[in-house]
Write a protein that holds these residues in place. Structure first.
Motif, mmCIF file in Angstrom:
data_model
loop_
_atom_site.group_PDB
_atom_site.id
_atom_site.type_symbol
_atom_site.label_atom_id
_atom_site.label_comp_id
_atom_site.label_asym_id
_atom_site.label_seq_id
_atom_site.Cartn_x
_atom_site.Cartn_y
_atom_site.Cartn_z
ATOM 1 N N UNK A 100 0.836 -1.200 0.000
ATOM 2 C CA UNK A 100 0.000 0.000 0.000
ATOM 3 C C UNK A 100 0.872 1.252 0.000
ATOM 4 N N UNK A 101 1.954 1.229 0.776
ATOM 5 C CA UNK A 101 2.846 2.391 0.836
ATOM 6 C C UNK A 101 3.640 2.539 -0.452
ATOM 7 N N UNK A 102 4.223 1.449 -0.934
ATOM 8 C CA UNK A 102 5.102 1.495 -2.111
ATOM 9 C C UNK A 102 4.290 1.362 -3.393
ATOM 10 N N UNK A 103 3.279 2.181 -3.509
ATOM 11 C CA UNK A 103 2.354 2.098 -4.644
ATOM 12 C C UNK A 103 2.233 3.449 -5.318
ATOM 13 N N UNK A 104 1.983 3.430 -6.610
ATOM 14 C CA UNK A 104 1.731 4.675 -7.333
ATOM 15 C C UNK A 104 0.471 5.360 -6.829
ATOM 16 N N UNK A 105 -0.469 4.564 -6.306
ATOM 17 C CA UNK A 105 -1.728 5.137 -5.845
ATOM 18 C C UNK A 105 -1.604 5.824 -4.494
ATOM 19 N N UNK A 106 -0.535 5.519 -3.744
ATOM 20 C CA UNK A 106 -0.345 6.173 -2.458
ATOM 21 C C UNK A 106 0.050 7.628 -2.716
ATOM 22 N N UNK A 107 -0.696 8.541 -2.125
ATOM 23 C CA UNK A 107 -0.492 9.956 -2.427
ATOM 24 C C UNK A 107 0.673 10.584 -1.672
ATOM 25 N N UNK A 108 1.282 9.848 -0.765
ATOM 26 C CA UNK A 108 2.316 10.410 0.097
ATOM 27 C C UNK A 108 3.720 9.939 -0.232
ATOM 28 N N UNK A 109 3.903 8.658 -0.499
ATOM 29 C CA UNK A 109 5.237 8.053 -0.522
ATOM 30 C C UNK A 109 6.195 8.740 -1.489
ATOM 31 N N UNK A 110 5.804 8.851 -2.747
ATOM 32 C CA UNK A 110 6.701 9.455 -3.734
ATOM 33 C C UNK A 110 6.947 10.920 -3.420
ATOM 34 N N UNK A 111 5.906 11.625 -2.998
ATOM 35 C CA UNK A 111 6.084 13.036 -2.645
ATOM 36 C C UNK A 111 7.100 13.189 -1.511
ATOM 37 N N UNK A 112 7.003 12.319 -0.525
ATOM 38 C CA UNK A 112 7.864 12.435 0.650
ATOM 39 C C UNK A 112 9.326 12.205 0.291
ATOM 40 N N UNK A 113 9.622 11.152 -0.446
ATOM 41 C CA UNK A 113 11.030 10.864 -0.735
ATOM 42 C C UNK A 113 11.600 11.870 -1.732
#
Length: 960
Positions: free
Chosen positions: A624-637
């Motif tokens: 769920x975290x390492x997903x394109x659909x997660x709105x936070x993960x990519x933004x955060x890193x």
């Protein structure tokens, strides 16, 4: 990187509008078109092609962001009587009586004309800062051209033709359906759109197209530059600063990517290459540094700030975690191999579930044990277990999602859409997690070459303790023998039980004084402490498993995984007030339900559902975290990487993307980078390359009109010039070692022990009812002079030099280091033994390598600054050298010796009496000391003074 951007963006699959809006032809009512929100997200992977009609969700997002504050959120106060809540009202128009939307014909639709600002009398939103972006205007045009299709809203506030949506608009903002708060008031509260920007889908905006002057050349070819220049020009700043010179660039880039300075010969080679083809020279430099093994060390240093890496457990005992170093080296290997970040997340959260037979995965989940924690016979298991669950839940939130969760442990979050239920649902994911030191063979990539030398030091100290303990045992035996002789018997068995010499859990006590009994306990605890150190060299790893408890306590160093893994999964309850004594509802595992598409209560999916079984919970969370659909993960890193290169991220609070955190300075750029990052395989190396090849990164840190610019942008948030910053504590230490020629580039293996200030190293460190053995530095110079990332990190014993230079503690996640300027830093950099011995080693090398003082000064400048000195600098250094030489001749240095013992004192916990003893430090007899001042002549010591001055200058300590 912290920059401000005037234009705003909105989310593709944003909130569902139930508000209304009105259309205005008159300039006098433009104020009614104020936007609801400040910049949110960018174009999503599922965005429609440029020639296809947009979804109504995209159009609704624009209405919510830009229009409904005045045209629908408050039905009793519709500006110009224009209502955007329904298709009928939106099409009909407002008080002018003209239709606002002509389906199929955007050019004849006043709504479209208003958002284009093509008519001076009809400009909506009325404020320049709130104007729609070019992409948003294009979306509205295509929507009208395709017939202005509309989704009606039902009585429940949901689209009549769509189910499972959890975001709706209401008077006052956005209402978000979650897994359920503790009160109806909380469930029904609304949020300003800019307070929940991070929970909305990521869209990828088109980079601005900017006119280029001849002087700018290809400045906006990099999309990063296009976004930043667009923001600069809106503030009346036409361009970036001029490009930095090659020497500045190679130093900046080398520190950023590897954490150590470039070698003088590397600088000269780059300068020469740059004369002929600067673009190619810089690209080659980027690729070389990204391929360097030191790249992984530098990136790991940044990661460890976030995850709180240390080699000990903290709290009162601060027990060693003997195999933490294997997680450290795993992280370095992962960055060097450019492991996709989504895979990196999967492995650290659930590597053991992802690939149970892969030893690397057993090491990776050490991430879940990075926080401070201990459980002993003096603590309550239920409490320490809850402390761990609270810690790991919040840690995953701040480190991977940029969302602090700890507030929700006691009550529904006061600011963010995180109900207490979600907090404990997240906690339930970790409820089956148990600690273990898994037997894990050493990998071919792991450095075990120095095991024998490192073990010998520990074994020597253990031998000393055994000798002291043997002396106490002999004293006990001798006392018993004298007692038996006095009684005229040969064995204590001949005595009644109540007259026999006493024993306790450590053995015989007869004939031992109170001091002896205290020392016996101190020696026993020191022995256990040192025996734990020997576990560093055994093939185990700090790990976890999912299953029943193995009775783990902090006192015993090794606990393995039980063979029988079946059992009942611990039940998790909501704990109002965070109290274990008042459990409320039982909850199952789940994710943050407020995130767009994540509400498994409204619409359960394979992506947002967490299984109830013992194993697989963490893996589901990781996916769920390492997903394109997660709105936070990519933004955060992505934000963390921007901060690494520019000193501040696009979001200035990298661990907090919630309401109380900072808003994105460049929201469109943040989401453009996030989508680009995911499109490029979650590759961090590619992301670094994209950022450092931008004109914004390569610009100079000074420009002629800089004072006038500071009036417009006092904090340089727009990046009109490169922000100068001081090196980190570790970079300063490593750079000093590199300048002196002493830096040992060996990688990996158990932590080494650099030389600390001796008063700090030998200070008493209390552990439970006893005293920890003294800190003893590694024996050889080569071991001590390795990079700082390989230094053994003790939570209760900080290196004073690193601490004063703002290295953060390892108790909590550090989102961004402080950069203070305080007096003690002078003592650390100018008066500390470490700094002085580095300068002395450098001077000794210069004396041996060069025959004239002029050449020595020139070589010193190249080693410290990467450039030759000016004539004036040479003249001043030679004068200072002559003055200091005379002073040193008049004041010769006297040798000093290392201590052979240290006197200890403590209050005995059982008797309350003061105990004094001496700790044996004879292991230092084999210690290889650094070059000492009395070992060189006065001229070399004077040259060391010159070197020390150079290493205390801003040019050395800062990157510009």
């Amino acid at each position: 990187m912290s920059c401000s951007l005037d234009c705003h963006v909105s989310t593709q699959y944003s909130v569902l509008s139930t508000g209304r809006s009105r259309f205005v032809r008159s300039r006098r009512v433009r104020v009614g078109f104020l936007a609801l929100l400040v910049a949110i997200s960018s174009i999503s992977e599922t965005a429609s092609p440029a020639d296809s009609p947009p979804t109504f969700a995209e159009i609704r997002a624009i209405f919510v962001a830009k229009c409904l504050a005045c045209h629908g959120n408050d039905p009793k106060d519709l500006k110009a009587d224009y209502d955007l809540r329904t298709r009928e009202a939106a099409t009909k128009g407002g008080e002018s009586g003209d239709a606002a939307i002509v389906p199929g014909n955007p050019e004849k639709s006043p709504l479209y004309k208003a958002v284009t600002w093509s008519d001076d009398s009809l400009q909506m939103p009325p404020k320049e800062n709130d104007r729609l972006s070019a992409e948003q205007v294009a979306l509205i045009r295509r929507w009208i051209a395709a017939g202005a299709k509309w989704e009606e809203i039902n009585d429940a506030g949901q689209p009549a033709n769509k189910t499972g949506e959890s975001w709706t608009t209401a008077a006052g903002g956005i209402r978000i359906a979650t897994s359920g708060g503790r009160s109806a008031d909380w469930d029904n509260r609304t949020y300003e759109p800019d307070a929940v920007w991070a929970y909305q889908p990521i869209r990828r905006p088109k980079a601005p197209t900017l006119p280029r002057s001849a002087s700018e050349g290809n400045a906006a070819a990099n999309a990063i530059d296009a976004f930043l220049l667009d923001a600069l020009r809106k503030k009346g700043i036409s361009s970036f600063a001029s490009p930095a010179d090659p020497r500045t660039l190679i130093r900046r880039l080398t520190f950023d990517l590897t954490g150590i300075p470039p070698k003088p010969e590397e600088i000269e080679s780059f300068v020469t290459e740059s004369i002929h083809d600067p673009h190619s020279a810089f690209r080659n430099l980027v690729h070389r540094l990204l391929a360097s093994p030191h790249y992984g060390e530098q990136q790991a240093r940044h990661w460890f700030d976030v995850v709180r890496y240390a080699d000990t457990a903290g709290f009162s005992n601060d027990f060693e975690r003997p195999n933490s170093w294997r997680y450290r080296d795993y992280v370095i290997r992962s960055f060097n191999s450019d492991k996709p970040f989504d895979r990196f997340v999967l492995e650290q959260l659930a590597g053991d579930e992802l690939a149970p037979d892969d030893p690397e995965m057993a090491i990776a989940v050490g991430f879940l044990r990075m926080g401070p924690w201990e459980h002993t016979g003096m603590t309550v298991a239920a409490i320490t277990r809850q402390q761990y669950l609270d810690d790991v839940t919040n840690h995953v939130g701040v480190s991977l999602l940029g969302q602090g969760l700890r507030c929700a442990a006691c009550h529904d979050h006061k600011f963010d859409p995180v109900p207490t239920r979600d907090y404990y649902r997240m906690q339930a994911i970790f409820s089956p997690v148990q600690f273990a030191e898994r037997p894990t063979p050493f990998l071919p990539s792991e450095n075990i070459s120095n095991f024998d030398a490192a073990k010998s030091l520990v074994q020597q100290r253990l031998s000393q303790l055994e000798g002291a303990q043997a002396a106490l045992r002999k004293k006990n035996r001798d006392a018993i023998a004298a007692f038996l002789a006095e009684k005229g018997i040969k064995s204590i068995d001949e005595l009644p039980a109540d007259q026999r010499p006493k024993q306790d859990y450590l053995g015989g006590t007869f004939g031992l004084s109170k001091t002896d009994l205290s020392l016996r306990k101190i020696y026993q605890k020191s022995q256990a402490y040192l025996e734990r150190e020997l576990k560093r060299f055994e093939p185990y790893t700090l790990s976890v498993y999912s299953g029943p408890t193995n009775g783990y306590t902090s006192i015993k160093p090794l606990y393995e995984v039980p063979r029988q893994r079946d059992g009942v999964v611990p039940v998790v309850h909501i704990l109002p007030g965070g109290s274990l004594t008042t459990p409320a509802d039982e909850v199952g595992p789940g994710v943050l339900s407020a995130m767009f598409g994540s509400n498994d209560v409204v619409a359960r999916s394979e992506w947002n559902a967490i299984p109830d079984k013992t194993e697989g919970r963490r893996l589901a969370l990781a996916r769920w975290i390492a997903s394109r659909d997660n709105t936070l993960t990519a933004r955060v890193i992505v934000n963390r990487i921007c901060q690494q290169h520019f000193g501040k991220g696009l979001v200035a609070t990298p661990n907090n993307f919630g309401k109380m955190g900072a808003r994105p300075s460049h929201p469109e750029l943040l989401d453009w980078l996030a989508t680009w990052f995911m499109d490029n395989g979650w590759s961090l190396k590619k992301l670094h390359e994209l950022i450092v090849t931008s004109a914004a990164y390569q610009q100079a840190s000074e420009r002629p009109e800089i004072e006038a610019l500071r009036e417009k942008d006092s904090k340089n948030e727009l990046l009109a010039y490169f922000p100068t910053h001081r090196l980190s504590a570790e970079e300063i230490r490593d750079a000093m070692l590199a300048a002196s020629g002493e830096l040992n580039s060996e990688m990996g293996g158990p932590g080494v022990f650099p030389e600390l200030n001796w008063e700090v190293a030998l200070q008493p460190r209390q552990i439970m009812g006893s005293m920890a053995p003294a800190y003893i530095p590694s024996r050889t110079r080569a071991e001590r002079n390795r990079r700082t990332i390989y230094a053994f990190r003790i939570r209760t014993l900080n290196d004073p030099m690193l601490e004063v230079l703002n290295r953060p503690g390892s108790e909590t996640s550090c989102e961004r280091r402080d950069e203070t300027t305080v007096t003690p830093q002078v003592f650390a950099l100018f008066n500390s033994e470490f700094a002085m011995t580095r300068a002395l080693a450098m001077a000794d090398r210069l004396m041996k390598d060069h025959t004239s003082d002029t050449n020595r000064i020139a070589a010193a400048f190249r080693a410290v600054y990467g450039r030759p000195p000016s004539d004036t600098e040479t003249e001043k250094c030679l004068a200072h050298l002559a003055h200091r030489t005379e002073d040193h001749r008049q004041h010769p240095q006297k040798p000093t010796e290392l201590p052979k013992k240290v006197r200890r004192s403590m209050v005995e916990e059982l008797t309350g009496e003061m105990v004094h003893w001496e700790e044996d430090l004879s292991v230092l007899e084999a210690y290889e000391r650094d070059l000492m001042p009395w070992q060189v002549d006065a001229h070399t010591r004077a040259l060391a003074d010159v070197c020390l001055v150079l290493m205390n200058s801003n040019e050395f300590l800062c990157v510009r």
